[in-house]
Design a protein around this motif. Structure first.
Motif, mmCIF file in Angstrom:
data_model
loop_
_atom_site.group_PDB
_atom_site.id
_atom_site.type_symbol
_atom_site.label_atom_id
_atom_site.label_comp_id
_atom_site.label_asym_id
_atom_site.label_seq_id
_atom_site.Cartn_x
_atom_site.Cartn_y
_atom_site.Cartn_z
ATOM 1 N N THR A 1 4.996 -3.314 -5.400
ATOM 2 C CA THR A 1 5.465 -2.046 -5.242
ATOM 3 C C THR A 1 6.400 -1.042 -6.387
ATOM 4 O O THR A 1 7.103 -0.201 -6.155
ATOM 5 C CB THR A 1 7.247 -3.064 -5.346
ATOM 6 O OG1 THR A 1 7.166 -3.785 -4.062
ATOM 7 C CG2 THR A 1 8.812 -2.582 -4.842
ATOM 8 N N VAL B 1 2.347 10.323 1.282
ATOM 9 C CA VAL B 1 1.291 9.073 1.987
ATOM 10 C C VAL B 1 0.848 8.205 0.717
ATOM 11 O O VAL B 1 0.421 8.960 0.519
ATOM 12 C CB VAL B 1 0.963 9.488 3.156
ATOM 13 C CG1 VAL B 1 -0.081 7.952 3.875
ATOM 14 C CG2 VAL B 1 1.737 10.188 4.454
ATOM 15 N N ALA B 2 0.904 6.653 0.785
ATOM 16 C CA ALA B 2 0.102 6.091 0.372
ATOM 17 C C ALA B 2 -0.437 5.554 1.306
ATOM 18 O O ALA B 2 0.082 4.528 1.546
ATOM 19 C CB ALA B 2 0.888 5.272 -1.344
ATOM 20 N N PRO C 1 6.579 7.772 -2.616
ATOM 21 C CA PRO C 1 5.347 8.213 -0.928
ATOM 22 C C PRO C 1 6.653 7.678 -0.085
ATOM 23 O O PRO C 1 7.636 7.193 0.033
ATOM 24 C CB PRO C 1 4.779 6.644 -0.826
ATOM 25 C CG PRO C 1 4.953 5.712 -1.280
ATOM 26 C CD PRO C 1 5.294 6.208 -2.638
ATOM 27 N N VAL D 1 3.986 4.183 3.847
ATOM 28 C CA VAL D 1 2.679 3.956 3.351
ATOM 29 C C VAL D 1 2.296 3.381 4.645
ATOM 30 O O VAL D 1 2.438 3.154 5.875
ATOM 31 C CB VAL D 1 4.161 2.598 2.499
ATOM 32 C CG1 VAL D 1 2.601 1.606 2.068
ATOM 33 C CG2 VAL D 1 4.258 2.690 1.892
ATOM 34 N N LEU E 1 -3.208 1.859 1.823
ATOM 35 C CA LEU E 1 -2.886 0.825 1.317
ATOM 36 C C LEU E 1 -4.592 0.274 1.830
ATOM 37 O O LEU E 1 -4.756 0.228 2.512
ATOM 38 C CB LEU E 1 -1.698 -0.133 1.528
ATOM 39 C CG LEU E 1 -1.056 -0.090 0.280
ATOM 40 C CD1 LEU E 1 0.259 -1.129 0.917
ATOM 41 C CD2 LEU E 1 -0.891 0.224 -0.909
ATOM 42 N N MET F 1 6.738 1.867 7.102
ATOM 43 C CA MET F 1 5.807 1.420 6.552
ATOM 44 C C MET F 1 4.543 1.268 8.096
ATOM 45 O O MET F 1 5.659 0.187 8.907
ATOM 46 C CB MET F 1 5.602 0.104 5.590
ATOM 47 C CG MET F 1 4.326 -0.353 5.530
ATOM 48 S SD MET F 1 4.591 -1.912 3.960
ATOM 49 C CE MET F 1 5.252 -2.625 4.611
ATOM 50 N N PHE G 1 10.650 -1.400 1.894
ATOM 51 C CA PHE G 1 9.374 -0.364 3.207
ATOM 52 C C PHE G 1 10.079 -0.508 4.335
ATOM 53 O O PHE G 1 9.420 0.212 4.988
ATOM 54 C CB PHE G 1 7.918 -0.067 2.313
ATOM 55 C CG PHE G 1 7.908 0.171 0.861
ATOM 56 C CD1 PHE G 1 7.984 1.173 0.323
ATOM 57 C CD2 PHE G 1 7.071 -0.750 0.269
ATOM 58 C CE1 PHE G 1 7.636 1.339 -1.349
ATOM 59 C CE2 PHE G 1 7.208 -0.953 -1.005
ATOM 60 C CZ PHE G 1 7.025 0.512 -1.351
ATOM 61 N N LEU H 1 4.221 1.378 -6.042
ATOM 62 C CA LEU H 1 4.759 2.782 -5.086
ATOM 63 C C LEU H 1 5.470 3.836 -5.264
ATOM 64 O O LEU H 1 5.706 4.706 -4.915
ATOM 65 C CB LEU H 1 4.953 1.807 -3.704
ATOM 66 C CG LEU H 1 3.299 1.230 -3.126
ATOM 67 C CD1 LEU H 1 3.588 0.247 -2.254
ATOM 68 C CD2 LEU H 1 2.395 2.169 -3.219
#
Length: 222
Positions: free
Chosen positions: A77, A8-9, A85, A88, A11, A109, A105, A80
């Motif tokens: 982009t 998992v990323a 991931p 997102v 933001l 996402m 994504f 990431l």
């Protein structure tokens, strides 16, 4: 045999209270995730400290250093994609995203928005709900599409509006629900239960109604 954790990323743009709920879930083992990085478009925000405190890679990608929205989204982009991931998570990420980014994504996402979408897309949602005389307000977790706050809903938490509420008191109760339902949605995604297919959300293979799975005034776990 233990299932692999979902990469998992996250933001962010600010304090990262929803990020903290995800970090807590990761650390407790409640969430089968590995937060591989936290990326902020603003430097020196509290959310980056939360990431560093948890031993998570904290990255600043300052949008002011790019001459267009498209250039920033392209850089984001690329950042990431190096992290690879599987999901997102937007946690107070205050950027309008380009279609190229959201399409890249699509289906992986999630965003959280403090209203019962489709009501009150955009900002100042709590004040707008009060001014409209709403008796119920809340928060929505939804998949991200090119339409601002317009992607299909996964889950909503409904919060009653009290006669004594102002925007701050209402926001505080809504935020409590955010910290409960966002980890729920992330867990469902990681378990393969929650998917977006042709702009519709399925939970356990069944299509959800337009507002998503709806809950009311959940209490935090002790």
């Amino acid at each position: 045999m233990t299932s692999p954790k979902t990469r998992v990323a996250v933001l962010i743009s600010g304090s990262g209270s929803n990020l903290q709920a995800l970090i807590d879930g990761q650390q407790s083992g409640e969430l089968p995730i590995d937060i591989v990085a936290v990326i902020s478009n603003r430097p020196d925000v509290r959310g980056l400290e939360r990431a560093r405190d948890a031993g998570i890679d904290a990255i600043t990608l300052d949008h002011k250093e790019y001459d267009s929205r498209e250039a920033f989204d392209q850089a984001l982009t690329e950042q990431l994609d190096t992290l690879q991931p599987q999901l997102v998570v937007l946690a107070g990420f205050m950027r309008i995203l380009t279609p190229a980014f959201t399409n890249h994504f699509a289906g992986r996402m999630l965003n959280i928005h403090p209203s019962l979408l489709p009501k009150y897309q955009g900002l100042h949602t709590h004040q707008r709900a009060l001014e409209a005389g709403d008796t119920e307000h809340g928060v929505t977790v939804h998949f991200v599409t090119a339409e601002l706050d317009g992607g299909p809903a996964a889950i909503q938490a409904v919060v009653p509006v009290a006669a004594s509420d102002d925007a701050a008191s209402l926001a505080a109760r809504v935020q409590q629900q955010e910290h409960i339902i966002y980890p729920m949605a992330v867990r469902w995604f990681c378990e393969g239960r929650l998917v977006m297919n042709e702009n519709r959300v399925l939970l356990d293979g069944e299509p959800l109604p337009p507002g998503g799975y709806q809950v009311r005034n959940l209490q935090p776990q002790a």
